[in-house]
Design a protein around this motif. Structure first.
Motif, short mmCIF file in Angstrom:
data_model
loop_
_atom_site.label_atom_id
_atom_site.label_comp_id
_atom_site.label_asym_id
_atom_site.label_seq_id
_atom_site.Cartn_x
_atom_site.Cartn_y
_atom_site.Cartn_z
N UNK A 1 0.83 -1.21 0.00
CA UNK A 1 0.00 0.00 0.00
C UNK A 1 0.86 1.25 0.00
N UNK A 2 0.27 2.34 -0.54
CA UNK A 2 1.00 3.61 -0.58
C UNK A 2 1.17 4.21 0.81
N UNK B 1 0.08 2.68 11.80
CA UNK B 1 0.14 1.71 12.90
C UNK B 1 0.42 2.47 14.20
N UNK B 2 -0.04 1.92 15.32
CA UNK B 2 0.24 2.57 16.59
C UNK B 2 -0.72 2.19 17.70
N UNK C 1 -3.91 0.37 10.12
CA UNK C 1 -4.33 -0.43 8.97
C UNK C 1 -4.86 -1.79 9.43
N UNK C 2 -5.43 -2.50 8.47
CA UNK C 2 -5.99 -3.82 8.77
C UNK C 2 -4.88 -4.85 9.02
N UNK C 3 -3.63 -4.51 8.71
CA UNK C 3 -2.52 -5.44 8.94
C UNK C 3 -1.89 -5.24 10.32
N UNK C 4 -2.59 -4.53 11.18
CA UNK C 4 -2.02 -4.25 12.52
C UNK C 4 -1.69 -5.54 13.26
N UNK D 1 5.96 -2.47 6.11
CA UNK D 1 5.68 -3.31 7.27
C UNK D 1 6.93 -3.49 8.13
N UNK D 2 8.10 -3.54 7.48
CA UNK D 2 9.34 -3.64 8.26
C UNK D 2 9.51 -2.43 9.16
#
Length: 233
Positions: free
Chosen positions: A102-103, A107-108, A116-119, A137-138
């Protein structure tokens, strides 16, 4: 009934009949032969005729030419009354697949941080040392290890070994200087392949929110995304 007197000395008028006009050749014949006639050029419409009949033939030939030209124009312009309709089905355009990169990734732990949904994947990767495939993500895993787990070694795991970034012990010293209970929200926006603009909104238990702006580079090393440089702006 009155009789018309006849003049005995008057000779009866002689009626001279014209020779029968020759029947014109069929239209197809003179269309095939008129180009070879020396008296008419290729653009002359009509067969060669003798001088006395030339004027009359011109009228007949002009009418024939008009009919031929009109038929040609109608044939060219008129639409086909039985158009050929293709019955081949056109396959629908397949939708473009969603990007795995994604652009922007958010996260936090701060309240109101629309992560995001990848939290959950980010937290799991920071906790279990699962492989990370995407540069954004890294970076998110690095911040999760720093603020959530407060573990310098896990944070250093997503950094390339050759990167000019402090080791795990130095990172741990920075973590220890941050009060426990500090929340954060990181916005990671991709600028180019392997290059990201990063904003970290840090809120400590006592004090206002602090904004850290960074530009972080990542690289794919053996199928794992790694941070290669961190520049503070």
């Amino acid at each position: 009934m009155n009789e018309i007197p006849l003049d005995e000395n008057q000779e009866p008028e002689e009626i001279v009949l014209d020779d029968p006009e020759p029947v014109p050749a069929p239209l197809e014949q003179w269309l095939r032969t008129h180009a070879d006639t020396p008296e008419y050029g290729a653009d002359t419409c009509g067969p060669p005729v003798s001088s006395p009949l030339r004027r009359r033939w011109r009228g007949v030939a002009a009418g024939a030419c008009a009919v031929v030209l009109a038929a040609a124009v109608i044939t060219t312009v008129a639409p086909d009354p039985h158009p050929q309709v293709s019955t081949a089905s056109v396959p629908p355009t397949a939708p473009s697949p969603s990007s795995d990169h994604p652009d922007e990734l958010v996260s936090g732990t701060s309240s109101g941080c629309a992560h995001s949904v990848t939290e959950q994947q980010i937290v799991a990767a920071a906790t279990t040392s699962a492989p990370v495939r995407d540069g954004a993500q890294a970076i998110a895993v690095f911040e999760a290890a720093y603020y959530r787990l407060r573990d310098g070694a896990r944070a250093r795991r997503v950094v390339a070994g050759s990167a000019a970034i402090p080791g795990a012990s130095a990172i741990q010293s920075g973590i220890d200087s941050v009060p426990a209970g500090t929340t954060y929200c990181v916005h990671i926006r991709r600028l180019d392949i392997g290059l990201y603009a990063v904003e970290i909104h840090e809120r400590r238990p006592e004090g206002p929110e602090t904004l850290w702006q960074q530009q972080i580079s990542t690289s794919d090393l053996d199928g794992h995304a790694r941070i290669t440089a961190i520049a503070h702006l």
